[in-house]
Enzyme design. Structure first.
Site, PDB file in Angstrom:
ATOM      1  N   PHE A 148      14.661 -70.708  58.183  1.00  0.00           N
ATOM      2  CA  PHE A 148      14.493 -70.097  59.502  1.00  0.00           C
ATOM      3  C   PHE A 148      15.371 -70.843  60.489  1.00  0.00           C
ATOM      4  CE2 PHE A 148      13.001 -69.394  63.746  1.00  0.00           C
ATOM      5  CZ  PHE A 148      12.894 -68.017  63.780  1.00  0.00           C
ATOM      6  N   ASP A 233      18.990 -78.830  60.864  1.00  0.00           N
ATOM      7  CA  ASP A 233      18.304 -78.100  61.925  1.00  0.00           C
ATOM      8  C   ASP A 233      16.964 -78.801  62.161  1.00  0.00           C
ATOM      9  OD1 ASP A 233      16.793 -76.442  63.495  1.00  0.00           O
ATOM     10  OD2 ASP A 233      17.394 -74.582  62.487  1.00  0.00           O
ATOM     11  N   LYS A 262      13.368 -76.695  71.272  1.00  0.00           N
ATOM     12  CA  LYS A 262      11.914 -76.762  71.407  1.00  0.00           C
ATOM     13  C   LYS A 262      11.438 -77.933  72.272  1.00  0.00           C
ATOM     14  CE  LYS A 262      10.788 -73.552  67.889  1.00  0.00           C
ATOM     15  NZ  LYS A 262      11.308 -73.273  66.566  1.00  0.00           N
TER      16      LYS A 262
HETATM   17  C1  LIG Z   1      12.364 -72.197  66.376  1.00  0.00           C
HETATM   18  C2  LIG Z   1      13.467 -72.542  65.470  1.00  0.00           C
HETATM   19  C3  LIG Z   1      14.775 -72.076  65.699  1.00  0.00           C
HETATM   20  C4  LIG Z   1      15.116 -71.094  66.775  1.00  0.00           C
HETATM   21  O1  LIG Z   1      14.830 -71.529  68.062  1.00  0.00           O
HETATM   22  P1  LIG Z   1      14.735 -70.458  69.261  1.00  0.00           P
HETATM   23  O2  LIG Z   1      14.613 -71.326  70.480  1.00  0.00           O
HETATM   24  O3  LIG Z   1      13.520 -69.624  69.001  1.00  0.00           O
HETATM   25  O4  LIG Z   1      15.979 -69.663  69.231  1.00  0.00           O
HETATM   26  C5  LIG Z   1      15.776 -72.508  64.841  1.00  0.00           C
HETATM   27  N1  LIG Z   1      15.504 -73.334  63.827  1.00  0.00           N
HETATM   28  C6  LIG Z   1      14.261 -73.798  63.571  1.00  0.00           C
HETATM   29  C7  LIG Z   1      14.033 -74.724  62.437  1.00  0.00           C
HETATM   30  C8  LIG Z   1      13.194 -73.403  64.374  1.00  0.00           C
HETATM   31  O5  LIG Z   1      11.959 -73.820  64.096  1.00  0.00           O
END
Ligand SMILES: *Cc1c(COP(=O)(O)O)cnc(C)c1O
Length: 408
Positions: A148, A233, A262
């Protein structure tokens, strides 16, 4: 603080309005929140809940942290945005703090997590052409199944979740998907055109999947050997969630590119960043990439304080300590529908037996008992409270989770 309670009829009217006017791209649990403080939130009827979702880890510092709030208000009354066409007096300070904390050599400020991912992909492709000499338009990025990384077109194009992907094509080429946690598959996927490997240290949305021990050591070694950029990520795993500042520390490795988002703002504002160790971000020249809001002074001031309280208040150590306690307590829950408890730090999940019924139903029941948690896929409940949670609060939550997770 006295809450203004909303009559049920008014709440229902607002839900109807959302249904009528809003795109239906979410199916929220029907709890209408109006106030938050620390680990707690209150709904419009005055009921209190312990937040074990933390807005998908955007709220590591807890709801409405007073110091971040003060920083936000102070900066909002001074200067909010200049665009990067001009300089502002907060950006350099933000770079300095973030670089000092993470060891990054270069930083690119963006807004959402998906934007950070997209920006990193652009940068590693350009790095591949200019530094590695990969033939134009042939750069390849390896990603993992069940990843994700966000919701933009390029990103959903390399998703393996049909709901995220189906109906949104055509997609950008240049991505190769391999199984997560399988070092041999990674090595076999590498070609002379491979410029980067984009991967989550722990797959969050897949249900908190931790790779086998040694996997990332092997990945790091293969990336270095083939001169491939390792992009971690850490948008969800980063900033203390797993009990370390970055989840890479559990693996004793260092990424070349790290993505944060986040909790970078403590939940006050959309802020993300691409951090690079090598000169990957050095390939970007004026005019080649940008964002109107990226690096704005309001974002910078908020983020600096969000980072400061994370460190000063010992939230990362608390995540390690209370996370271990929370996990142990969940493992001790007597239930014949729990298949496995997984996690690291305060990034936890409970996988239910396949015949237990959908996790969503248990999350709805948990909400009625005062604990907010979110299902992932059909059979898993994610537990990720703010990093300021105490032992007593964990006991309170586990009592409720224990009585909720009985066959019904
Ligand atoms: C939430 C998330 C994203 C995307 O972030 P957004 O601010 O919703 O675009 C990308 N990678 C990971 C691992 C995430 O948990």
């Amino acid at each position: 603080m006295a809450d203004l309670l909303l009559p049920k009829i008014e709440t229902n009217r607002m839900i109807d309005t959302e249904q009528r006017l809003g795109a239906h791209n979410y199916a929220p649990i029907d709890v209408m929140l109006t106030r938050g403080k620390g680990v707690w939130v209150w709904d419009v009827a005055g009921n209190r809940y312990l937040d074990c979702l933390s807005a998908y880890s955007a709220l590591n510092q807890g709801h409405c942290h007073p110091q971040i709030l003060d920083a936000m208000i102070a900066q909002a009354g001074k200067l909010t945005i200049t665009s990067r066409a001009l300089r502002n007096d907060q950006l350099g300070l933000f770079y300095e703090d973030l670089a000092q904390l993470t060891g990054a050599h270069k930083i690119l400020p963006m807004n959402s997590g998906a934007e950070a991912v997209e920006s990193a992909i652009k940068a590693v492709r350009k790095w591949g052409y200019e530094v590695r000499g990969v033939p134009e338009d042939e750069a390849e990025v390896i990603v993992c199944a069940n990843n994700f990384h966000g919701r933009t077109i390029a990103i959903v194009g390399f998703s393996t979740d049909p709901a995220a992907k189906r109906g949104f094509g055509p997609f950008a080429p240049g991505f190769k998907i391999i199984p997560f946690g399988d070092l041999a598959a990674f090595e076999a996927a590498i070609t002379p055109s491979t410029v980067a490997f984009l991967v989550e240290p722990i797959q969050g949305e897949a249900g908190v999947i931790i790779p086998p021990a040694g996997y990332f050591k092997g990945v790091r070694e293969a990336c270095s050997r083939h001169n491939i950029i390792l992009i971690l990520d850490e948008i969800q795993t980063g900033l203390g969630r797993t009990g370390k500042l970055l989840a890479e520390e559990h693996e004793a490795i260092e990424a070349d590119v790290t993505l944060l988002g986040k909790a970078l703002s403590g939940g006050f504002y959309p802020i993300s960043a691409v951090l690079s160790n090598k000169e990957v971000l050095g390939v970007l020249k004026p005019g080649e990439h940008g964002s109107t809001f990226g690096g704005n002074p309001l974002a910078c001031a908020i983020s600096r304080t969000a980072l400061r309280v994370l460190i000063q208040e010992g939230m990362i150590e608390n995540a390690a300590q209370q996370g271990a306690y929370f996990k142990k307590s969940l493992e001790a829950v007597k239930s014949n529908i729990v298949r496995e408890v997984r996690g690291r730090g305060l990034m936890l999940s409970i996988e239910l037996m396949p015949d237990a019924g959908v996790a969503r139903r248990y999350c709805e029941k948990l909400a009625r008992m005062g604990v907010l948690a979110k299902d992932v896929h059909n059979h898993t409940i994610r537990i990720s409270p703010p990093l300021i949670i105490t032992r007593d609060q964990i006991d309170w939550a586990v009592d409720r989770i224990g009585s909720c997770l009985q066959r019904h």
